[in-house]
Design a protein around this motif. Sequence first.
Motif, mmCIF file in Angstrom:
data_model
loop_
_atom_site.group_PDB
_atom_site.id
_atom_site.type_symbol
_atom_site.label_atom_id
_atom_site.label_comp_id
_atom_site.label_asym_id
_atom_site.label_seq_id
_atom_site.Cartn_x
_atom_site.Cartn_y
_atom_site.Cartn_z
ATOM 1 N N ASP A 1 14.478 -8.630 1.553
ATOM 2 C CA ASP A 1 13.268 -9.150 0.913
ATOM 3 C C ASP A 1 12.670 -10.253 1.777
ATOM 4 N N ARG B 1 5.301 2.925 -7.049
ATOM 5 C CA ARG B 1 4.490 2.425 -5.947
ATOM 6 C C ARG B 1 3.455 3.464 -5.555
ATOM 7 N N TRP C 1 7.433 -12.448 0.108
ATOM 8 C CA TRP C 1 7.412 -12.781 -1.319
ATOM 9 C C TRP C 1 6.006 -13.127 -1.760
ATOM 10 N N LEU D 1 5.118 -2.635 -11.899
ATOM 11 C CA LEU D 1 6.236 -2.756 -12.817
ATOM 12 C C LEU D 1 5.667 -2.564 -14.223
ATOM 13 N N CYS E 1 7.128 -10.302 -6.780
ATOM 14 C CA CYS E 1 7.422 -9.111 -6.007
ATOM 15 C C CYS E 1 7.892 -9.541 -4.622
ATOM 16 N N MET F 1 10.562 -2.224 -1.808
ATOM 17 C CA MET F 1 9.889 -3.228 -2.629
ATOM 18 C C MET F 1 10.724 -3.518 -3.872
ATOM 19 N N GLU G 1 0.694 -10.796 -6.728
ATOM 20 C CA GLU G 1 0.980 -10.205 -8.025
ATOM 21 C C GLU G 1 -0.181 -10.428 -8.987
ATOM 22 N N ILE H 1 9.603 0.884 -12.294
ATOM 23 C CA ILE H 1 8.987 0.469 -11.043
ATOM 24 C C ILE H 1 8.429 1.706 -10.354
ATOM 25 N N TYR I 1 7.357 -13.586 -12.703
ATOM 26 C CA TYR I 1 7.765 -12.364 -12.018
ATOM 27 C C TYR I 1 7.226 -12.380 -10.594
ATOM 28 N N CYS J 1 1.464 -5.511 -7.650
ATOM 29 C CA CYS J 1 1.656 -6.349 -6.471
ATOM 30 C C CYS J 1 1.048 -5.614 -5.297
ATOM 31 N N TRP K 1 11.098 -6.242 -7.581
ATOM 32 C CA TRP K 1 10.612 -7.265 -8.508
ATOM 33 C C TRP K 1 11.791 -8.151 -8.893
#
Length: 116
Positions: free
Chosen positions: A103, A72, A106, A81, A96, A34, A6, A70, A94, A22, A36
């Motif tokens: 998830d 991408r 990280w 973000l 991602c 993805m 990030e 958000i 924060y 990210c 946040w």
Amino acid sequence: QVQLRESGGGLVQAGDSLRLSCTASGGSFSMYRMAWYRQAPGKERVFVAAITRNSGNTYYVDSVKGRFTISRDNAKKTVYLQMNSLKPEDTAVYYCAGGITSDTYWGQGTQVTVSS
């Protein structure tokens, strides 16, 4: 090995904007949902926003709807973000996160501090 990094955090005043990024290395970024998350001091990590792998759907926690966006860029392996109208209660680290069905991966987090 997938790594997420990030960037873009910082210290801003209430009402200001920030854009977090990210970027992924390794893996198949375009296949990942993805998201946040954020963790405020003394509190648990909570979901903020998510985006499906083809950007077809986005999801937000109620507290950021209308202020955060958000997005991408699969070619750049990056999720963003955009945070507008920041409030002191947005202060947090924060993170991602991403994966195919959960998830799995990280990042290390980036600090966002909003002063009143």
